[in-house]
Design an enzyme around this catalytic site. Structure first.
Site, PDB file in Angstrom:
ATOM      1  CG  ASN A  62     -12.695  -8.503 -22.952  1.00 25.97           C
ATOM      2  OD1 ASN A  62     -11.498  -8.224 -23.594  1.00 25.97           O
ATOM      3  ND2 ASN A  62     -13.865  -8.245 -23.479  1.00 25.97           N
TER       4      ASN A  62
ATOM      5  CB  ALA B  36      -5.408  -3.977 -27.302  1.00 24.22           C
TER       6      ALA B  36
ATOM      7  NE  ARG C 222     -11.400  -8.114 -34.665  1.00 25.80           N
ATOM      8  CZ  ARG C 222     -11.445  -7.284 -33.643  1.00 25.80           C
ATOM      9  NH1 ARG C 222     -11.568  -7.726 -32.421  1.00 25.80           N
ATOM     10  NH2 ARG C 222     -11.204  -5.980 -34.127  1.00 25.80           N
TER      11      ARG C 222
ATOM     12  NE  ARG D  33      -7.797  -7.158 -33.737  1.00 21.22           N
ATOM     13  CZ  ARG D  33      -7.695  -5.812 -32.988  1.00 21.22           C
ATOM     14  NH1 ARG D  33      -7.852  -6.027 -31.623  1.00 21.22           N
ATOM     15  NH2 ARG D  33      -7.769  -4.767 -33.480  1.00 21.22           N
TER      16      ARG D  33
ATOM     17  NE  ARG E  19     -12.732  -0.729 -29.115  1.00 24.38           N
ATOM     18  CZ  ARG E  19     -12.048  -1.837 -28.485  1.00 24.38           C
ATOM     19  NH1 ARG E  19     -12.557  -2.463 -27.365  1.00 24.38           N
ATOM     20  NH2 ARG E  19     -11.008  -2.416 -29.059  1.00 24.38           N
TER      21      ARG E  19
ATOM     22  N   PRO F 138      -8.536  -1.955 -21.823  1.00 23.84           N
ATOM     23  CG  PRO F 138      -6.728  -2.079 -23.175  1.00 23.84           C
ATOM     24  CD  PRO F 138      -7.171  -2.631 -21.736  1.00 23.84           C
ATOM     25  CG  ASN F 139      -9.239   1.189 -26.487  1.00 21.11           C
ATOM     26  OD1 ASN F 139      -9.447   2.461 -26.450  1.00 21.11           O
ATOM     27  ND2 ASN F 139      -8.358   0.594 -26.794  1.00 21.11           N
TER      28      ASN F 139
ATOM     29  CD  GLU G 149      -8.051 -15.261 -23.694  1.00 20.08           C
ATOM     30  OE1 GLU G 149      -7.848 -16.384 -23.842  1.00 20.08           O
ATOM     31  OE2 GLU G 149      -7.461 -14.539 -24.651  1.00 20.08           O
TER      32      GLU G 149
ATOM     33  CB  SER H 241     -14.663  -9.811 -31.748  1.00 20.97           C
ATOM     34  OG  SER H 241     -13.220  -9.551 -31.016  1.00 20.97           O
TER      35      SER H 241
ATOM     36  CE1 TYR I 252     -14.335  -5.928 -29.961  1.00 18.08           C
ATOM     37  CE2 TYR I 252     -14.083  -3.694 -30.911  1.00 18.08           C
ATOM     38  CZ  TYR I 252     -13.269  -4.836 -30.588  1.00 18.08           C
ATOM     39  OH  TYR I 252     -12.103  -5.138 -30.847  1.00 18.08           O
TER      40      TYR I 252
ATOM     41  CG  HIS J  88     -11.291 -12.201 -26.083  1.00 16.95           C
ATOM     42  ND1 HIS J  88     -10.731 -10.959 -25.908  1.00 16.95           N
ATOM     43  CD2 HIS J  88     -10.615 -13.125 -25.889  1.00 16.95           C
ATOM     44  CE1 HIS J  88      -9.355 -11.306 -25.253  1.00 16.95           C
ATOM     45  NE2 HIS J  88      -9.559 -12.618 -25.414  1.00 16.95           N
TER      46      HIS J  88
HETATM   47  C1  DQA Z   1     -11.405  -7.697 -27.544  1.00 19.02           C
HETATM   48  C2  DQA Z   1     -10.711  -8.436 -28.549  1.00 19.02           C
HETATM   49  C3  DQA Z   1      -9.289  -7.706 -28.670  1.00 19.02           C
HETATM   50  O1  DQA Z   1      -8.514  -8.120 -29.680  1.00 19.02           O
HETATM   51  C4  DQA Z   1      -9.324  -6.207 -28.819  1.00 19.02           C
HETATM   52  O2  DQA Z   1      -8.070  -5.549 -28.540  1.00 19.02           O
HETATM   53  C5  DQA Z   1     -10.491  -5.511 -27.818  1.00 19.02           C
HETATM   54  C6  DQA Z   1     -11.600  -6.345 -27.548  1.00 19.02           C
HETATM   55  C7  DQA Z   1     -12.666  -8.302 -27.559  1.00 19.02           C
HETATM   56  O3  DQA Z   1     -13.658  -8.374 -26.586  1.00 19.02           O
HETATM   57  O4  DQA Z   1     -13.270  -8.868 -28.648  1.00 19.02           O
HETATM   58  O5  DQA Z   1     -10.089  -4.482 -27.337  1.00 19.02           O
HETATM   59  O6  DQA Z   1     -11.008  -8.168 -26.240  1.00 19.02           O
END
Ligand code: DQA
Length: 145
Positions: free
Chosen positions: A77, A80, A110, A114, A20, A12-13, A101, A105, A25, A103
């Site tokens: 990735n 959330a 953070r 998270r 964003r 998501p997102n 996995e 960030s 990011y 990410h």
């Molecule tokens: C994320 C880190 C997650 O905590 C966050 O909710 C994201 C992006 C990252 O790529 O840094 O949506 O997965």
């Protein structure tokens, strides 16, 4: 060299990357990252299947599909959902394809919420904190598995 199929699943997102919270990011879009992965994949003998969804169940279905399609590895990735989804943990455990996995960030620097990763509990390994390069580093690792 036979092509290794690598699924790159984004949660998501992540369709909003580039717009964003760029201070967290970065300014690259998901299409930019896909293009980088395809180019590096060619050098590594990996074919890239890039997907994004804002819906948890799509990610579960695509993990199953990666197994059924004989994928070599999955880069995930989960956004959330990383921090909330027992369904993704179970889906990773339900397949034998290694999942890495990813990410942009570093979630450990953070908010506390998270710091838990359900994905990480079942993943082969994690690459986090290097922006778009996290994906490239994960692809290098996947190619070497
Ligand atoms: C994320 C880190 C997650 O905590 C966050 O909710 C994201 C992006 C990252 O790529 O840094 O949506 O997965």
């Amino acid at each position: 060299m036979a092509t290794k199929l690598v699924y790159v699943l984004n949660g998501p997102n992540l369709n909003r990357l580039g717009k964003r919270e760029p201070e967290i990011y970065g300014s690259q879009t998901l299409d930019d990252i896909a293009a980088m992965l395809v180019a590096r994949g060619q050098a590594l003998g990996c074919g890239i299947e890039m997907r994004q969804s804002n819906h948890e169940g799509h990610l579960v279905d695509w993990l199953h599909e990666a197994q059924d399609e004989g994928a070599h590895a999955v880069l995930l990735n989960a956004g959330a959902y990383t921090h909330t989804s027992v369904a993704l943990l179970d889906a990773i455990r339900a397949i034998t394809v290694p999942v890495i996995e990813v990410h942009l960030s570093n979630p450990h620097t953070r908010e506390d919420f998270r710091h838990r990763s359900w994905v990480g509990m079942a993943a082969k390994g994690t690459v986090a904190g290097f922006g778009a390069n996290s994906y490239l580093m994960a692809l290098e690792a996947a190619a070497g598995l």
